[in-house]
Scaffold this motif. Structure first.
Motif, short mmCIF file in Angstrom:
data_model
loop_
_atom_site.label_atom_id
_atom_site.label_comp_id
_atom_site.label_asym_id
_atom_site.label_seq_id
_atom_site.Cartn_x
_atom_site.Cartn_y
_atom_site.Cartn_z
N GLY A 45 14.27 47.50 9.70
CA GLY A 45 15.68 47.46 9.33
C GLY A 45 16.58 47.86 10.49
O GLY A 45 16.32 47.52 11.64
N TRP A 46 17.64 48.61 10.17
CA TRP A 46 18.62 48.95 11.21
C TRP A 46 18.02 49.81 12.32
O TRP A 46 18.46 49.73 13.48
N VAL A 182 23.26 42.84 5.81
CA VAL A 182 21.82 43.13 5.81
C VAL A 182 21.57 44.54 6.33
O VAL A 182 20.81 45.32 5.74
N LEU A 183 22.22 44.89 7.43
CA LEU A 183 22.06 46.22 8.02
C LEU A 183 22.62 47.31 7.10
O LEU A 183 22.02 48.38 6.95
N ASP A 186 20.31 47.83 4.18
CA ASP A 186 19.10 48.53 4.60
C ASP A 186 19.37 50.02 4.81
O ASP A 186 18.55 50.87 4.44
N THR A 189 19.47 51.81 1.59
CA THR A 189 18.17 51.90 0.93
C THR A 189 17.22 52.87 1.62
O THR A 189 16.55 53.69 0.98
N THR A 190 17.14 52.77 2.96
CA THR A 190 16.14 53.54 3.70
C THR A 190 16.70 54.74 4.46
O THR A 190 15.95 55.68 4.76
N ASN A 194 12.83 55.34 8.44
CA ASN A 194 12.02 54.59 9.39
C ASN A 194 12.16 55.05 10.84
O ASN A 194 11.54 54.48 11.73
N MET A 252 16.32 39.16 11.26
CA MET A 252 16.70 39.95 10.10
C MET A 252 17.52 39.12 9.11
O MET A 252 17.36 39.23 7.89
N GLN A 255 14.96 36.73 7.44
CA GLN A 255 13.64 37.26 7.09
C GLN A 255 13.14 36.77 5.73
O GLN A 255 11.99 36.36 5.59
N SER A 256 13.99 36.81 4.72
CA SER A 256 13.57 36.41 3.38
C SER A 256 13.23 34.93 3.31
O SER A 256 12.47 34.49 2.43
#
Length: 409
Positions: A45-46, A182-183, A186, A189-190, A194, A252, A255-256
């Motif tokens: 991710g970021w 997207v960043l 992320d 969420t995270t 990471n 990124m 990605q999906s």
């Protein structure tokens, strides 16, 4: 006391040509295929963006210290370089030898296999015929010395930089998912979860990219002072970091999409280009990928050839190009055997484990002990090749400098 020597200025193009060697070596697997970027950064991710930038900083700083140590003392081989770095524990130099031999095999295997696949995809050339064609091109570029490698890498580097950045920018804007959204998603969420993995990946990535170190010091002898070495590597840092980060941004955003395609993660950049549906961009990408992979093979093999063509077993062969051709041909054939494991497996497992070794025997030693020894040595001595147009001239003076280097260290 350091001799009163006029320090020559380093022209931009001279520094650029050296920096382009590292960029060209990194380009093939690093961001042109997208496989390394996808394996080491996209999933983070970021924090993957930070990891990519840190990795390029670690790599270029390591190369800078290596070039300063090599040029300031007038060394003639990477064996002497690592003996100087590890002195008084000179035998630890073999740790780099082990790392280098394994990484050369895997890097060249991935480069030639990938380039042959590109020829098959874009020009419908039989894979095995492509292997032979690419092998011949790599062979020709590696047998004629550092000058041809510098020149080839400079022009290929410029072509790669322009085409790669154009593709990444188009890919980013063509995506249905904004990179900023997207960043942001992320991060929500995270968070910083990471970050430890991102730091480890940065060191690991820089570690296995150090396989190009022998080539860099051979091609970097045109840098006559610390400022020149630093200038070349800062130029290289900008080139590498910009291209790698743009690559990660684009992947990124898509990605999906490419992960949903069977085999789409092997060369994700190719998958994205085909999905976007611009034929001209696919053709440009094919050319860019081919140049990247060939340049990676050339710069990687060159350091190997420079080490082994001077062995006693080749002493009966007077022609330097013939000696280089024999060594280069051997490593190309052996690498193609290893390439059967597949690009993804080579990068994920082979590169990964070698990256750990590279951290221990190259990155950390040069950024700590190497930086200290260079700073101490350069305060008391002028560069060995500062008054010479050719790094190989004045062997008596170079020998004296090497003797004083061991004493100083």
């Amino acid at each position: 006391m350091k001799p009163n020597t006029k320090v020559p200025k380093t022209p931009f193009f001279a520094a650029f040509s050296v920096g382009a060697v590292l960029f060209s070596a990194h380009a093939g697997g690093g961001f042109a295929t997208g496989n390394q970027a996808n394996t080491y950064y996209v999933g983070l991710g970021w924090t993957g963006i930070i990891s990519a930038i840190v990795a390029m900083l670690l790599l270029t700083l390591t190369m800078r210290e290596a070039m300063i140590m090599y040029n300031s003392r007038g060394l003639k081989s990477y064996k002497q370089l690592f003996e100087t770095l590890y002195h008084p524990f000179d035998k630890i130099e073999w740790a780099f030898e082990v790392f280098f031999y394994i990484m050369v095999l895997m890097a060249v295997a991935a480069a030639i296999s990938g380039a042959a696949s590109a020829l098959n995809n874009y020009f419908t050339i039989n894979y095995y015929v492509g292997v032979v064609m690419v092998g011949i091109v790599v062979l020709m570029l590696t047998i004629f010395g550092a000058g041809i490698v510098r020149a080839a890498s400079t022009y290929m580097g410029m072509a790669i930089l322009v085409t790669a950045i154009s593709i990444y920018i188009i890919g980013i804007f063509k995506s249905d998912s904004s990179i900023f959204s997207v960043l942001a998603a992320d991060f929500e969420t995270t968070g910083f979860m990471n970050m430890p993995k991102a730091i480890l990946n940065a060191f690991t990535y820089a570690g296995f990219q150090c396989v190009t170190l022998p080539t860099m010091i051979a091609c970097g002898t045109t840098m006559k002072n610390k400022a020149g070495c630093a200038k070349a590597m800062w130029i290289s840092f900008v080139m590498n970091a910009v291209a790698l980060v743009l690559s990660v941004f684009m992947l990124m955003s898509w990605q999906s999409v490419y992960t949903a395609v069977e085999g789409g993660s092997t060369i994700p950049t190719l998958t994205v280009c085909k999905i976007i549906g611009i034929p001209a961009m696919v053709a440009v990408y094919g050319t860019c990928l081919l140049l990247c992979l060939i340049s990676t093979g050339v710069t990687t093999i060159f350091g190997f050839v420079a080490r082994f063509e001077k062995l006693p077993m080749f002493s009966g062969i007077q022609s330097a190009p013939v000696r280089s051709a024999i060594v280069s041909a051997f490593i190309i054939v052996l690498s193609m055997t290893i390439s059967m494991a597949g690009l993804t497996n080579i990068i994920k497992y082979g590169y990964g484990y070698c990256g750990y070794l590279g951290i221990a025997v190259v990155v950390v030693p040069f950024l700590t002990v190497g930086a200290y020894k260079n700073r101490k040595y350069c305060k008391e001595h002028a560069f060995a090749n500062v008054n010479s147009e050719d790094a190989e001239t004045a062997p008596e003076a170079r020998s004296a400098v090497r003797s004083s280097a061991v004493t100083a260290d």
